[in-house]
Write an enzyme that holds these catalytic residues in place. Structure first.
Site, PDB file in Angstrom:
ATOM      1  N   GLU A 283       4.463  -0.331   0.931  1.00  0.00           N
ATOM      2  CA  GLU A 283       4.450  -0.549  -0.530  1.00  0.00           C
ATOM      3  C   GLU A 283       4.330  -2.029  -0.905  1.00  0.00           C
ATOM      4  O   GLU A 283       4.074  -2.360  -2.040  1.00  0.00           O
ATOM      5  CB  GLU A 283       5.708  -0.001  -1.225  1.00  0.00           C
ATOM      6  CG  GLU A 283       5.938   1.483  -1.077  1.00  0.00           C
ATOM      7  CD  GLU A 283       7.206   1.959  -1.789  1.00  0.00           C
ATOM      8  OE1 GLU A 283       7.893   1.148  -2.451  1.00  0.00           O
ATOM      9  OE2 GLU A 283       7.513   3.163  -1.677  1.00  0.00           O
TER      10      GLU A 283
ATOM     11  N   GLU B 134       0.819  -1.222   0.000  1.00  0.00           N
ATOM     12  CA  GLU B 134       0.000   0.000   0.000  1.00  0.00           C
ATOM     13  C   GLU B 134       0.845   1.262   0.000  1.00  0.00           C
ATOM     14  O   GLU B 134       2.031   1.226   0.318  1.00  0.00           O
ATOM     15  CB  GLU B 134      -0.941   0.027   1.208  1.00  0.00           C
ATOM     16  CG  GLU B 134      -0.326  -0.370   2.536  1.00  0.00           C
ATOM     17  CD  GLU B 134       0.903   0.375   2.956  1.00  0.00           C
ATOM     18  OE1 GLU B 134       0.865   1.637   2.915  1.00  0.00           O
ATOM     19  OE2 GLU B 134       1.907  -0.276   3.336  1.00  0.00           O
TER      20      GLU B 134
END
Lengths: 351, 351
Positions: free
Chosen positions: B318, B175
């Site tokens: 991420e 994310e």
């Protein structure tokens, strides 16, 4: 001058300027500063080792050294001595754990016979550096002569020097040798001065009774041989192993040639103690990969001033932890070299 | 029936027979039993997830979901909100950490706009699933409606169902969203019932004063919204984020389709709490990768009954930890499938 001496002379401090540049670049990459944790540290260390602010890792080798140990006559291991040679044949046919992991990380496996008891059929795929058909039983006297200790280290150096000609950006250490947790425990106890019972673990999986026996045997070996903790060659010759000497040579040669050396578990750690005893500067070239289940490993790493990067509850050896560590080192270097900076990516930085 | 309900219905217990076969095979491979530690456990878990006693991992995807958070108006983050969109552009041009690591592990990166505040130019390389231009400020009222919460989860499910058509053997969650450690902390505090101060960390790197403020804001959000800890959809809608809902959907869809899901750090962990709240059985399909520096992560994993495989002191998100975790899962499966057995290699086993 002997090869060992000339190798030691070539081992320099890390390149501080390259490390500073790498650290500065880390702070410009598109991520919160420090957020890549240990991977940032490893990238900066490798910059210092190689002297390149943006190092690259392309050619990778795991050097897996095999030898036998006379002390197995004392019943310290779960497996019979012939397993050393059998596992080497397994390495050569690609069926061992180290083969699987090396394929995955794109490293070549370099197998060396440092002194297996059984004579193997000659093969192109094994480097023959046999110092003898296994060490002598260390609880009866020295495992090897001082000359053999030096020979084993120089064999490791020679292997690295030859591998460099094929391209070599990172080295992993690995080993196979039934009985070698006994030798490694004796080395770690001798050099760190910690009690044998604190250092000695269950190796391939012996029970409590056999562990107590193993501890007694190591204590006897130390009492019989009185290795000098301030003379690493004395420790290696009294209670070491040919593959442990070989790995110490690999470490020294890696350091002399500005190549990072990822050390595997407990046995590799004992080899690092020998290498660091011979040349303390070599420690800076080491990357500790996994923490072994063998309880002496953490004692060994602390003595070296190293922190393991990860703990997967492994205790296999062969270089399996080092293979995973090479993957991480490559990740560290790839991130440093390939990530965009805030300026390049047009990402707002904090002031 | 809504897609969410039909997906939950498809989530089954792991295949015990496949797990037993994998465990038996582990004990026949040429290594001391148990010596590959956590890698053995992961291989057996993946056998149970896939229903194959010798599973394979070929097609790998990191699904990285981005969204914005209204709560950033309260000054909880170090970076301005526009960094979410800027980093997404960085993902699309291959310059972020997740791109580097995904290339190394051979995973494709699937980027989804789950609700970025800035409108991005349409691109083939981003999946547009925007639920809104960022959530509402959760300390003024619910971050989103219950319908939006379900929509975000179903968007994640839809992405996985489409990715399966391209081949998908393992999924990593990831994310990007400025402010999303605030949302994740609120979720973890709401569901575990632990104090906000115990859960809340420094995110991208705020100082002590800003941390105290962040804690106050989260406490206020929980007081204003009173999320029901026994209703994960209520928690998601009151204090969650669109990317967190999306990742919960990814997890549920992975479980429904017998695909292992490697979860990244703290934000991914909060999504796993939501997914497990909706369907507890989904937990068995999760592999925890790294332990984040964010202090709430370990609380979150404990609540899920998961242990992180490694700790590299990372806190980037991420999907970076998940990428490394995918490498380990692949190693686990490769070892199970590719190592020779004692019988095959002619190595003496113990009795």
């Amino acid at each position: 001058m002997r090869i060992l001496d000339s190798t030691i002379k070539r081992i320099q401090p890390l390149d501080k300027a390259a490390m500073d540049k790498a650290a500065q670049r880390q702070d410009q990459l598109t991520k919160p500063r420090g957020s890549l944790g240990i991977l940032e540290n490893i990238s900066i260390q490798i910059a210092g080792i190689t002297g390149k602010s943006i190092p690259q890792i392309k050619n990778k080798a795991i050097i897996t050294m095999a030898a036998d140990h006379g002390v197995v006559a004392q019943g310290v291991s779960l497996y019979p001595q012939e397993v050393t040679a059998q596992m080497v044949l397994n390495f050569l046919s690609g069926g061992a754990a180290i083969n699987v992991l090396s394929r995955q990380v794109g490293a070549r496996v370099v197998i060396a016979d440092m002194g297996i008891a059984v004579k193997l059929t000659a093969s192109e795929n094994i480097i023959c550096k046999s110092i003898g058909s296994g060490t002598a039983d260390m609880c009866m006297g020295p495992a090897m002569t001082r000359t053999q200790a030096i020979d084993s280290i120089e064999a490791g150096i020679d292997i690295v020097e030859k591998e460099i000609k094929q391209g070599l950006d990172i080295i992993g250490t690995g080993e196979m040798g039934i009985g070698n947790t006994t030798a490694a425990s004796a080395i770690v106890a001798a050099i760190t001065g910690k009690p044998v019972a604190m250092i000695t673990g269950k190796g391939t999986g012996i029970g409590d009774e056999q562990l107590a026996h193993k501890i007694e045997i190591i204590e006897k070996a130390l009492a019989v041989n009185k290795p000098d903790p301030n003379d690493a060659l004395d420790v290696l010759s009294k209670v070491g192993g040919f593959e442990i000497g070989g790995m110490a040579g690999v470490i020294l040669a890696g350091a002399a040639n500005h190549i990072p050396v990822v050390i595997d578990g407990f046995i590799s750690g004992s080899a690092a103690l020998i290498a660091a005893g011979i040349c303390p500067q070599a420690k800076d070239y080491l990357i500790a990969s996994h923490l072994s289940v063998e309880k002496g490993h953490i004692v060994c790493l602390k003595h070296l001033g190293l922190k393991p990067a990860f703990d997967l509850n492994m205790r296999l050896g062969e270089g399996t932890g080092a293979a995973l560590g090479i993957f991480l080192a490559e990740a560290a270097v790839n991130l440093l070299g390939q990530m965009a900076t805030f300026a390049e990516a047009g990402v707002s930085d904090i002031d």
